[in-house]
Design a protein around this motif. Sequence first.
Motif, PDB file in Angstrom:
ATOM      1  N   ALA A 142      -5.237  -4.766   7.191  1.00  0.00           N
ATOM      2  CA  ALA A 142      -4.923  -4.714   6.028  1.00  0.00           C
ATOM      3  C   ALA A 142      -5.474  -2.970   5.275  1.00  0.00           C
ATOM      4  O   ALA A 142      -4.476  -2.342   4.970  1.00  0.00           O
ATOM      5  CB  ALA A 142      -4.762  -5.785   5.201  1.00  0.00           C
ATOM      6  N   LYS A 143      -6.769  -2.846   5.530  1.00  0.00           N
ATOM      7  CA  LYS A 143      -7.168  -1.842   5.036  1.00  0.00           C
ATOM      8  C   LYS A 143      -6.476  -0.674   5.234  1.00  0.00           C
ATOM      9  O   LYS A 143      -5.973   0.332   4.569  1.00  0.00           O
ATOM     10  CB  LYS A 143      -8.407  -1.885   4.917  1.00  0.00           C
ATOM     11  N   LEU A 144      -6.357  -0.212   6.923  1.00  0.00           N
ATOM     12  CA  LEU A 144      -5.669   0.791   7.070  1.00  0.00           C
ATOM     13  C   LEU A 144      -4.703   1.117   6.935  1.00  0.00           C
ATOM     14  O   LEU A 144      -4.264   2.153   6.742  1.00  0.00           O
ATOM     15  CB  LEU A 144      -5.727   0.410   8.377  1.00  0.00           C
ATOM     16  N   GLY A 145      -3.788   0.019   6.974  1.00  0.00           N
ATOM     17  CA  GLY A 145      -2.689   0.115   6.295  1.00  0.00           C
ATOM     18  C   GLY A 145      -2.180   0.195   5.095  1.00  0.00           C
ATOM     19  O   GLY A 145      -1.235   1.566   4.813  1.00  0.00           O
ATOM     20  N   GLU A 151      -2.788   6.614   0.175  1.00  0.00           N
ATOM     21  CA  GLU A 151      -2.706   8.513   0.453  1.00  0.00           C
ATOM     22  C   GLU A 151      -1.363   8.594   0.335  1.00  0.00           C
ATOM     23  O   GLU A 151      -1.105  10.230   0.306  1.00  0.00           O
ATOM     24  CB  GLU A 151      -3.361   8.437   1.254  1.00  0.00           C
ATOM     25  N   LYS A 152      -0.590   8.256   1.501  1.00  0.00           N
ATOM     26  CA  LYS A 152       0.908   8.831   1.556  1.00  0.00           C
ATOM     27  C   LYS A 152       1.351   9.006   0.222  1.00  0.00           C
ATOM     28  O   LYS A 152       1.843  10.702  -0.070  1.00  0.00           O
ATOM     29  CB  LYS A 152       1.722   8.185   2.189  1.00  0.00           C
ATOM     30  N   LYS A 156      -0.421   6.682  -6.503  1.00  0.00           N
ATOM     31  CA  LYS A 156       0.357   6.500  -7.365  1.00  0.00           C
ATOM     32  C   LYS A 156       2.227   5.727  -7.075  1.00  0.00           C
ATOM     33  O   LYS A 156       2.235   6.813  -6.494  1.00  0.00           O
ATOM     34  CB  LYS A 156       0.348   7.712  -8.745  1.00  0.00           C
ATOM     35  N   GLY A 157       2.554   5.523  -7.513  1.00  0.00           N
ATOM     36  CA  GLY A 157       3.382   4.652  -7.939  1.00  0.00           C
ATOM     37  C   GLY A 157       3.368   3.278  -7.558  1.00  0.00           C
ATOM     38  O   GLY A 157       3.219   2.407  -7.533  1.00  0.00           O
ATOM     39  N   THR A 158       4.727   2.432  -6.989  1.00  0.00           N
ATOM     40  CA  THR A 158       4.649   0.999  -6.901  1.00  0.00           C
ATOM     41  C   THR A 158       5.064   0.800  -6.027  1.00  0.00           C
ATOM     42  O   THR A 158       6.076   1.285  -5.361  1.00  0.00           O
ATOM     43  CB  THR A 158       6.044   1.280  -8.409  1.00  0.00           C
ATOM     44  N   VAL A 159       3.922  -0.278  -5.107  1.00  0.00           N
ATOM     45  CA  VAL A 159       4.339  -0.591  -3.848  1.00  0.00           C
ATOM     46  C   VAL A 159       4.710  -1.730  -3.810  1.00  0.00           C
ATOM     47  O   VAL A 159       4.141  -2.873  -4.531  1.00  0.00           O
ATOM     48  CB  VAL A 159       2.866  -0.841  -2.543  1.00  0.00           C
ATOM     49  N   TYR A 160       5.867  -2.445  -2.824  1.00  0.00           N
ATOM     50  CA  TYR A 160       6.156  -3.547  -2.448  1.00  0.00           C
ATOM     51  C   TYR A 160       5.332  -4.587  -1.751  1.00  0.00           C
ATOM     52  O   TYR A 160       5.070  -3.932  -0.762  1.00  0.00           O
ATOM     53  CB  TYR A 160       7.727  -3.906  -1.844  1.00  0.00           C
ATOM     54  N   GLU A 180      -9.161  -5.284  -1.623  1.00  0.00           N
ATOM     55  CA  GLU A 180     -10.177  -3.841  -1.384  1.00  0.00           C
ATOM     56  C   GLU A 180     -10.442  -2.514  -1.571  1.00  0.00           C
ATOM     57  O   GLU A 180     -10.310  -1.638  -2.914  1.00  0.00           O
ATOM     58  CB  GLU A 180     -11.331  -4.378  -0.684  1.00  0.00           C
ATOM     59  N   VAL A 181      -9.184  -1.785  -0.862  1.00  0.00           N
ATOM     60  CA  VAL A 181      -8.428  -0.773  -1.063  1.00  0.00           C
ATOM     61  C   VAL A 181      -8.056  -0.527  -2.601  1.00  0.00           C
ATOM     62  O   VAL A 181      -8.226   0.033  -2.974  1.00  0.00           O
ATOM     63  CB  VAL A 181      -7.710  -0.496   0.229  1.00  0.00           C
ATOM     64  N   LEU A 182      -6.896  -2.210  -3.195  1.00  0.00           N
ATOM     65  CA  LEU A 182      -6.046  -1.294  -4.127  1.00  0.00           C
ATOM     66  C   LEU A 182      -6.750  -1.258  -5.277  1.00  0.00           C
ATOM     67  O   LEU A 182      -6.355  -0.188  -5.741  1.00  0.00           O
ATOM     68  CB  LEU A 182      -5.450  -3.033  -4.121  1.00  0.00           C
ATOM     69  N   LYS A 183      -8.090  -1.541  -5.344  1.00  0.00           N
ATOM     70  CA  LYS A 183      -9.330  -1.766  -6.541  1.00  0.00           C
ATOM     71  C   LYS A 183      -9.510  -0.026  -6.406  1.00  0.00           C
ATOM     72  O   LYS A 183     -10.232   0.940  -7.454  1.00  0.00           O
ATOM     73  CB  LYS A 183     -10.572  -2.177  -5.913  1.00  0.00           C
ATOM     74  N   ASP A 184      -9.235   0.972  -5.005  1.00  0.00           N
ATOM     75  CA  ASP A 184     -10.067   2.370  -5.432  1.00  0.00           C
ATOM     76  C   ASP A 184      -8.940   3.180  -6.059  1.00  0.00           C
ATOM     77  O   ASP A 184      -8.784   4.538  -6.097  1.00  0.00           O
ATOM     78  CB  ASP A 184     -10.382   2.609  -4.143  1.00  0.00           C
ATOM     79  N   TYR A 185      -7.369   2.652  -6.221  1.00  0.00           N
ATOM     80  CA  TYR A 185      -6.036   3.248  -6.766  1.00  0.00           C
ATOM     81  C   TYR A 185      -6.030   2.574  -7.524  1.00  0.00           C
ATOM     82  O   TYR A 185      -4.411   2.170  -7.354  1.00  0.00           O
ATOM     83  CB  TYR A 185      -4.890   2.891  -4.924  1.00  0.00           C
TER      84      TYR A 185
END
Length: 362
Positions: A142-145, A151-152, A156-160, A180-185
């Motif tokens: 999950a972290k990789l994706g 980053e892509k 910033k933006g909306t993710v489904y 875990e990744v989301l908290k950095d964004y």
Amino acid sequence: MFNRQSRVVRLVVGLAGLAIVVGACSAGGGDKFSIGYSNSAGVGNGFREEQVCTAKAEAFASDKVSEMTTIHRNTDAAGQLQDIRDLIAKGVDAIVFNPANTDALNPALAEAKAAGIVTVSVDANVSDPNTYNLYNNQVDYAKLGAKWLFEKLGGKGTVYYMRGLAGHPADNDRHQGFLEVLKDYPDIKVVPSEEGVATGWDPATTTQLINDWIASGSYDTTDGIWTSGMDHWVVDAIKAANKPYVPIVGADLGAFVAQLLDGTNFPGLEGAAVTNTAAVGGAGVNLALKLLNKEDVTTADALTVLLTPVLADNTTDAGKETLKSWQSVEGLNPDWPLGITIEGWTTYTPEQAVACKGPGEK
């Protein structure tokens, strides 16, 4: 890490809910063993079907299995608890299983231990202290994706957020990694919520969810999609709706990788595939046989063997070359992951996995 250069082949496999395969020799005859295999969900799902087929193939190729009993059906943790107890009552030497729950199977696993039966959990972990776990590192998957997608989008933006099967240990691990990744964004907004929507790893459910999302108009304000391996159905729905593609993350299913590499039929599609080999089924049988043969098994952490996921995207030349390398042989069922073997953990050929035959099965 598993070998992404492994040969792959194509087959559409439909397995019955319960298949019992009996070999010519009696269980435990000579140096041969009786293996039980339990899969509690995902009948018809390419990952689960391939997983069962690789387990059968490893049992056959090893020439160390006299009898294999496979219980492959959609049920809950209580149902799988009974399935494992049925395998114990049958007197198998080892039980390999894809767990419906991290903790709920422990009573039956303790009974297996008391009966001298080796137990190996694949695809996800269980907390039983005597069961070996062999699975893809789902947190890192999950972290990789997630990191690639965020980053892509420039942070910033909306993710489904489309998850897997609610309550499954692998889905829980992936959710942990995603958050875990989301908290950095902080500028990434996850919809419909940070809990996501459960696809059940089911193609029909996935298709309905994305079609409803498009029909509601919500897709028009979506900047990216993270899927728990239910990727090419999402891409197909977007194409059918004649909508522009947003960046999407999925798994290394043959159909999704083909879409990422097909700029003619999917113009503008950008995405990344994260490896999630279904060959853990065969690897689990291999591990069980090593344990039965009293071989030394070295694990990274306690009784756990973690396989390392890899990401490749179609936005760089290097990424495209990696995706192409996964398509090393024509013919794999497009719903199957492309990693059909695992270096050092499986001994069957891709053709044997395609045949989907266990010992004594014609």
